[in-house]
Design an enzyme around this catalytic site. Structure first.
Site, mmCIF file in Angstrom:
data_model
loop_
_atom_site.group_PDB
_atom_site.id
_atom_site.type_symbol
_atom_site.label_atom_id
_atom_site.label_comp_id
_atom_site.label_asym_id
_atom_site.label_seq_id
_atom_site.Cartn_x
_atom_site.Cartn_y
_atom_site.Cartn_z
ATOM 1 N N ALA A 165 3.424 -4.765 0.199
ATOM 2 C CA ALA A 165 5.143 -5.030 1.007
ATOM 3 C C ALA A 165 6.215 -3.894 1.180
ATOM 4 C CB ALA A 165 6.209 -5.308 -0.835
ATOM 5 N N CYS A 197 3.888 -3.747 -4.126
ATOM 6 C CA CYS A 197 3.181 -3.518 -3.460
ATOM 7 C C CYS A 197 2.948 -2.270 -2.954
ATOM 8 C CB CYS A 197 2.021 -3.768 -3.560
ATOM 9 S SG CYS A 197 1.935 -5.689 -2.449
ATOM 10 N N ARG A 216 13.394 -11.192 1.984
ATOM 11 C CA ARG A 216 13.757 -9.723 2.131
ATOM 12 C C ARG A 216 15.695 -10.044 2.459
ATOM 13 N NH1 ARG A 216 13.016 -4.875 4.659
ATOM 14 N NH2 ARG A 216 13.805 -2.454 3.420
ATOM 15 N N HIS A 246 5.290 2.758 3.058
ATOM 16 C CA HIS A 246 6.094 3.114 4.058
ATOM 17 C C HIS A 246 5.486 4.759 4.656
ATOM 18 C CE1 HIS A 246 9.375 2.643 0.113
ATOM 19 N NE2 HIS A 246 9.468 1.687 0.689
HETATM 20 FE FE1 CFM Z 1 14.878 2.670 0.667
HETATM 21 FE FE2 CFM Z 1 15.566 1.027 -1.037
HETATM 22 FE FE3 CFM Z 1 12.669 0.177 -0.284
HETATM 23 FE FE4 CFM Z 1 15.553 -0.147 1.325
HETATM 24 FE FE5 CFM Z 1 15.071 -3.108 0.228
HETATM 25 FE FE6 CFM Z 1 15.368 -1.740 -2.578
HETATM 26 FE FE7 CFM Z 1 12.729 -2.261 -0.858
HETATM 27 MO MO1 CFM Z 1 14.241 -3.912 -2.556
HETATM 28 S S1 CFM Z 1 17.134 1.035 0.985
HETATM 29 S S2 CFM Z 1 13.555 0.696 1.649
HETATM 30 S S3 CFM Z 1 15.827 -2.449 1.805
HETATM 31 S S4 CFM Z 1 13.724 2.099 -0.993
HETATM 32 S S5 CFM Z 1 16.255 -3.243 -1.801
HETATM 33 S S6 CFM Z 1 16.133 -0.070 -2.888
HETATM 34 S S7 CFM Z 1 13.600 -1.895 -3.612
HETATM 35 S S8 CFM Z 1 13.160 -3.713 -0.773
HETATM 36 S S9 CFM Z 1 12.012 -0.336 -0.243
HETATM 37 C C1 HCA Z 2 9.655 -6.044 -2.214
HETATM 38 C C2 HCA Z 2 11.225 -6.242 -1.399
HETATM 39 C C3 HCA Z 2 11.867 -5.974 -2.454
HETATM 40 C C4 HCA Z 2 11.673 -6.860 -4.296
HETATM 41 C C5 HCA Z 2 13.240 -7.230 -4.366
HETATM 42 C C6 HCA Z 2 13.099 -7.485 -5.693
HETATM 43 C C7 HCA Z 2 13.408 -7.216 -1.725
HETATM 44 O O1 HCA Z 2 9.409 -4.727 -2.617
HETATM 45 O O2 HCA Z 2 8.254 -6.253 -2.262
HETATM 46 O O3 HCA Z 2 12.116 -7.775 -6.829
HETATM 47 O O4 HCA Z 2 13.678 -8.682 -5.894
HETATM 48 O O5 HCA Z 2 14.243 -5.804 -1.354
HETATM 49 O O6 HCA Z 2 13.253 -7.848 -1.024
HETATM 50 O O7 HCA Z 2 12.522 -4.843 -2.938
#
Ligand code: CFM
Ligand code: HCA
Length: 542
Positions: free
Chosen positions: A65, A62, A96, A195
């Protein structure tokens, strides 16, 4: 006996869509794409960043998150208070694996879970007083430089004015910068809107606060690196060795002061474009700091990215040092790669994560001789797939209740392809520089299946049809995939592994994936009674 069936890409797509009602199938068809970008002038279009169809078990998270967990969460010396029910706070509490090192005397609030723990009566009578009390308590206990407040769904629904509370207390405590994020979970279609909200607020309230420039040569910002499993530590080790000064990471192991000084950098290096492009663009627009795209996932990509930084500064001294570092680090990495390739060469992977790793990790697999046969993002936008000529975007009002539409609008403003020649000319005359941003499609073979917002049903179908040697995704996918007898590697949390970035990270990854895809355990997936249902039992009467 199993019959070998050869599936064409079209057969696979049809099979994924077959079970859906016609309306759902029509929608999903636009998000399941057979790649034909290689050798083509333009990439085929994929629909992305749209609402998930209700009833579908999405892999997405969401807006809260994306804002609290992803962008602001890894900052260690800001107190992040979640205004909402305790479940939301618990969800974003250390899951995370963003690591921190505060040194001997540094502040580190990462292990804490700050929450207003809203109850039924707060929903009925309003939660602002409780939020105020929580901020006062946090301030008096820790005296942090900054306190950030994050709204969860119920806060938006009952209309608590978190910004008014923040303004009031920020005026009261002059040595503490207190500001809030309207990042209610329901606000966007995924983490992505979060973001954007985080980017806007941190830029508005924090970047530019420190007037004094940090010391050092070749000053850069590292944007979109969150130090998962210690990735950022490895990248910083390499920067140090090369003599590059990273003054501000957004936001792995970062501090209040790093954000506040980011405007002093000469260059922004963007690792995860999806999550932080808005900050990169705003730094360029407001302070004239250009940005380049980098990728430190994969040893070759790391070397390439370092050279790109060297090229930007153009100083022969720096370029030589970078080349020396690469020459010193590469032999060990190449030796391990060569050794594992005897077993991993020709094996296949599928990657379905987030908004950049599904692309970045393909380089690392390629170094092991492994091909990514199907991939996609949870919440990326079209540019992350198709690549674009982009211009720095314009700031979007994060207080608006319409962030979803505004995020789409910001995207539209970005793309050269969607502008008339006159508009392009006007923008260029106004000083905007278009820059090329490469998407995932061009790097995957034609005929590979690219899926946006993959769901559980489609994931299982894809695995059954294509039988990859490893499937990469998150915790929600982990066990359903393993039950199909396919090794599963989490590329969000890295399970308990990492770092995987940089040179040392690549070695870790090669070794782990080699063990995972070579393990015999997956062939023992069938229990004895599944293979042979009629076991003989003897009953003894005593
Ligand atoms: Fe960039 Fe990602 Fe994301 Fe990320 Fe992550 Fe991710 Fe995420 Mo999970 S590099 S910031 S550190 S888009 S692993 S592939 S989904 S938290 S929002
Ligand atoms: C998020 C965080 C997450 C979840 C990872 C997962 C992460 O989007 O809320 O589903 O295992 O990297 O911790 O993407």
């Amino acid at each position: 006996t199993t019959k070998m069936v050869q599936w064409s890409p079209t057969d696979i797509k049809d099979e994924l869509l077959k079970k859906y009602p016609p309306k759902v199938a029509r929608k999903r068809a636009k998000q399941i794409m057979i790649n034909e970008a290689v050798g083509a002038d333009t990439s085929p279009e994929i629909v992305a960043n749209v609402r998930t169809i209700p009833g579908i078990i999405t892999m997405r998270g969401c807006t809260y998150a994306g804002c609290k967990g992803v962008i602001m969460g890894p900052t260690r010396d800001i107190v992040n208070i979640v205004h909402g029910p305790i479940g939301c706070s618990f969800y974003a509490w250390l899951t995370r694996r963003n690591q921190t090192d505060a040194g001997k005397d540094g502040e580190n609030y990462i292990p804490y879970c700050f929450s207003t723990d809203m109850q039924d009566q707060d929903i009925i009578f309003g939660g602002e007083k409780k939020l105020e009390a929580a901020i006062i308590e946090a301030y008096e206990l820790f005296h942090p430089k900054g306190i950030c407040i994050f709204a969860t769904c119920p806060v938006g629904l009952i209309g608590d004015d978190i910004h008014a509370v923040a303004r009031k207390l920020s005026a009261q405590y002059e040595d503490c910068n207190i500001f809030a994020f309207s990042c209610e979970g329901y606000k966007g279609v995924s983490q992505s809107a979060g973001h954007h909200i985080a980017n806007n607020q941190v830029f508005t309230h924090l970047v530019g606060e420190n007037k004094k420039s940090p010391e050092g040569e070749y000053k850069i910002n590292l944007l979109g690196e969150y130090n998962i499993g210690g990735d950022g530590f490895e990248i910083d080790r390499i920067f140090k060795k090369c003599g590059i000064t990273n003054i501000s990471t957004f936001s792995g192991n970062s501090t209040y002061d790093q954000f506040a000084s980011a405007q002093h950098a000469d260059l922004s290096c963007v690792m995860c474009h999806r999550s932080i492009n808005y900050v990169a663009d705003m730094l360029e627009t407001k302070y004239g700091i250009p940005w380049i795209k980098v990728n430190f996932i994969g040893a070759r990509s790391t070397a390439k990215s370092l050279r790109k930084i060297g090229e930007y500064f153009g100083d022969p001294k720096l370029i030589k040092r970078i080349n020396d570092v690469i020459a010193e680090e590469m032999p060990e990495v190449e030796a391990v790669a060569e050794e594992v390739r005897t077993r991993t060469n020709g094996k296949t992977a599928m990657i379905f994560v987030g908004g950049s790793r599904a692309h970045h990790y393909q380089d690392l697999f390629a170094e092991m001789g492994m091909k990514t046969i199907s991939a996609g993002y949870e919440f990326a936008h079209r540019d992350d797939y198709e690549g674009r000529e982009v211009i720095p975007s314009l700031k979007v009002d994060s207080d608006s209740r319409n962030i979803e539409e505004l995020t789409v609008e910001a995207d539209e403003k970005l793309f050269k392809a969607r502008k008339t020649p006159d508009e392009v000319k006007a923008l260029e005359e106004a000083g905007f520089k278009f820059k090329h941003y490469e998407g995932l499609n061009k790097d995957m073979d034609n005929g590979s299946i690219i899926v946006d917002d993959l769901n559980q049903y489609e994931a299982e179908k894809l695995v059954e049809i294509l039988k990859p040697d490893v499937f990469c995704a998150g915790i929600k996918e982990k066990f359903s995939i393993q039950k199909l007898g396919v090794p599963m590697k989490q590329l969000h949390s890295y399970d308990s592994g990492g770092p995987y970035a940089g040179f040392k990270g690549a070695v870790n990854f090669y070794k782990e994936i080699d063990r995972l895809v070579g393990s015999k355990v997956w062939s023992y997936m069938k229990a004895p009674w599944q293979k042979n249902p009629e076991l003989t039992a003897t009953f003894v009467w005593e």
